[in-house]
Design an enzyme around this catalytic site. Structure first.
Site, PDB file in Angstrom:
ATOM      1  N   ASP A  67       2.237   2.753   2.794  1.00  0.00           N
ATOM      2  CA  ASP A  67       2.105   4.019   2.062  1.00  0.00           C
ATOM      3  C   ASP A  67       1.231   5.006   2.838  1.00  0.00           C
ATOM      4  O   ASP A  67       1.057   6.155   2.417  1.00  0.00           O
ATOM      5  CB  ASP A  67       1.607   3.804   0.617  1.00  0.00           C
ATOM      6  CG  ASP A  67       0.215   3.210   0.538  1.00  0.00           C
ATOM      7  OD1 ASP A  67      -0.362   2.865   1.588  1.00  0.00           O
ATOM      8  OD2 ASP A  67      -0.304   3.092  -0.596  1.00  0.00           O
ATOM      9  N   ASP A  96       5.622  -1.296   1.236  1.00  0.00           N
ATOM     10  CA  ASP A  96       4.378  -1.084   0.483  1.00  0.00           C
ATOM     11  C   ASP A  96       4.724  -0.448  -0.861  1.00  0.00           C
ATOM     12  O   ASP A  96       5.533   0.479  -0.929  1.00  0.00           O
ATOM     13  CB  ASP A  96       3.496  -0.110   1.286  1.00  0.00           C
ATOM     14  CG  ASP A  96       2.034  -0.432   1.196  1.00  0.00           C
ATOM     15  OD1 ASP A  96       1.666  -1.394   0.494  1.00  0.00           O
ATOM     16  OD2 ASP A  96       1.242   0.278   1.856  1.00  0.00           O
ATOM     17  N   LYS A  98       4.349  -5.320  -0.488  1.00  0.00           N
ATOM     18  CA  LYS A  98       2.890  -5.471  -0.436  1.00  0.00           C
ATOM     19  C   LYS A  98       2.285  -4.677  -1.576  1.00  0.00           C
ATOM     20  O   LYS A  98       2.728  -3.555  -1.855  1.00  0.00           O
ATOM     21  CB  LYS A  98       2.332  -4.965   0.897  1.00  0.00           C
ATOM     22  CG  LYS A  98       0.810  -5.029   0.956  1.00  0.00           C
ATOM     23  CD  LYS A  98       0.280  -4.703   2.333  1.00  0.00           C
ATOM     24  CE  LYS A  98       0.107  -3.238   2.616  1.00  0.00           C
ATOM     25  NZ  LYS A  98      -0.720  -2.478   1.665  1.00  0.00           N
ATOM     26  N   GLU A 126      -1.661  -3.621  -3.467  1.00  0.00           N
ATOM     27  CA  GLU A 126      -3.119  -3.606  -3.321  1.00  0.00           C
ATOM     28  C   GLU A 126      -3.792  -4.114  -4.589  1.00  0.00           C
ATOM     29  O   GLU A 126      -3.347  -3.789  -5.703  1.00  0.00           O
ATOM     30  CB  GLU A 126      -3.607  -2.173  -3.051  1.00  0.00           C
ATOM     31  CG  GLU A 126      -3.148  -1.622  -1.722  1.00  0.00           C
ATOM     32  CD  GLU A 126      -3.730  -0.237  -1.419  1.00  0.00           C
ATOM     33  OE1 GLU A 126      -4.654   0.213  -2.127  1.00  0.00           O
ATOM     34  OE2 GLU A 126      -3.238   0.386  -0.473  1.00  0.00           O
ATOM     35  N   GLU A 132      -8.662  -5.546   4.606  1.00  0.00           N
ATOM     36  CA  GLU A 132      -8.941  -4.242   5.223  1.00  0.00           C
ATOM     37  C   GLU A 132     -10.408  -3.854   5.061  1.00  0.00           C
ATOM     38  O   GLU A 132     -10.973  -3.966   3.961  1.00  0.00           O
ATOM     39  CB  GLU A 132      -8.045  -3.157   4.601  1.00  0.00           C
ATOM     40  CG  GLU A 132      -8.353  -1.774   5.163  1.00  0.00           C
ATOM     41  CD  GLU A 132      -7.289  -0.717   4.935  1.00  0.00           C
ATOM     42  OE1 GLU A 132      -6.227  -1.030   4.376  1.00  0.00           O
ATOM     43  OE2 GLU A 132      -7.539   0.449   5.320  1.00  0.00           O
TER      44      GLU A 132
HETATM   45  O1  KIV Z   1      -0.184   1.614   4.238  1.00  0.00           O
HETATM   46  C1  KIV Z   1      -0.442   0.972   5.266  1.00  0.00           C
HETATM   47  O2  KIV Z   1      -0.043   1.334   6.382  1.00  0.00           O
HETATM   48  C2  KIV Z   1      -1.229  -0.243   5.098  1.00  0.00           C
HETATM   49  C3  KIV Z   1      -1.715  -0.939   6.316  1.00  0.00           C
HETATM   50  C4  KIV Z   1      -2.716  -0.133   7.020  1.00  0.00           C
HETATM   51  C5  KIV Z   1      -2.196  -2.307   6.009  1.00  0.00           C
HETATM   52  O3  KIV Z   1      -1.474  -0.629   4.000  1.00  0.00           O
END
Ligand code: KIV
Length: 278
Positions: free
Chosen positions: A49, A88, A118, A120, A187
């Protein structure tokens, strides 16, 4: 003939940790970059994202929508890379309810062609991860400095420096593994904490600003290529300066047009060539 790289899958990625093989991951967003990354031995391509910031020009990752993410996930998936394609989940696409999380993650896979998603968050989203994995959606977790919580943190600050914050992040990572995540991004945390989490989990950890002891590393393509004009943190290693390369090419193009050096007749059609070649 060059041998085609073997397709990376969720189980093969987890097996890399067991073999002690480091995982290379990049966050990138379009067909040409995904094609190049796929031919470069990359194990995972994340359509992050961070699209919001490095491609769409927003100040944070918060505004990017499902539709914008889907458009880029589709472009990356069309490159058919050997790397695992992870989408994401944007802010508020999975936090409202488990049902919405499954539906939105399902869209990333069914419409976008992603092979995993993914999300968060830690303990607070463990039930959502469980519901998603029960629906056969492979989930990568993301803890520590989670950019979707930027307004709560008050800025991009390293997380996990106090003893209580360390414990909370470790517990978050363990909760995600127990809920069924196949991997977790760490992170912006101290390297010693990342090392401890990496040794405690059976699933691979992928670090960004989390030191050298993670099972893999991820960077944003526009940071490592020197394309992003905004703030670049100290953990980024810049492997190219494409801003300068592109800037020089654009200025030469402009100068050639203004001076009449572009195009030449060799770069133009005449009647005879048009009949022969076109
Ligand atoms: O959005 C993204 O690019 C990420 C990575 C930096 C892990 O979450």
């Amino acid at each position: 003939m060059a041998e085609e790289a073997k397709k990376v899958t969720v189980p093969s990625l987890v097996a890399m940790k067991r073999r002690g093989e480091k995982i290379a991951m990049i966050s990138t967003y379009d067909y040409p970059m995904a094609s190049i990354a796929g031919r470069s031995g990359m194990d995972v391509i994340l359509v992050g994202d961070t699209l919001a910031m490095v491609v769409l020009g927003y100040e944070t990752t918060l505004p990017v929508t499902m539709e914008e993410m889907l458009c880029h996930v589709k472009a990356v998936a069309r490159a058919r890379p050997a790397a695992l394609v992870v989408a994401d989940m944007p802010f508020l696409s999975f936090q409202v309810s488990k049902e919405e999380a499954i539906l939105n993650a399902g869209r990333m896979m069914k419409e976008g062609g992603a092979e995993a998603v993914k999300i968060e968050g830690g303990k607070c989203i463990a039930d959502t991860v469980r519901a998603m994995t029960n629906a056969k959606i492979p989930v990568m977790g993301h803890v520590g400095l989670t950019p979707q919580a930027i307004r709560k943190f008050g800025g991009y600050r390293v997380q996990g420096r106090s003893a209580s914050a360390k414990t909370a992040i470790l517990e978050d990572a363990v909760a995600l593994e127990e809920a069924g995540c196949f991997s977790v991004v760490l992170e912006g945390i101290p390297w010693a904490l990342a090392k401890e989490i990496t040794s405690r989990l059976a699933i691979p950890t992928i670090g960004i600003g989390a030191g050298p002891h993670c099972d893999g590393q991820v960077l944003v393509s526009h940071d490592l290529l020197g394309l992003y004009e905004g703030f670049v943190p100290k953990f980024v290693r810049q492997y190219a300066d494409l801003k300068a390369v592109i800037g020089k090419a654009f200025s030469s193009y402009v100068a050639d047009i203004k001076s009449g050096r572009f195009p030449t007749l060799d770069e133009s059609y005449d009647d005879a060539q048009d009949r022969k070649k076109d």
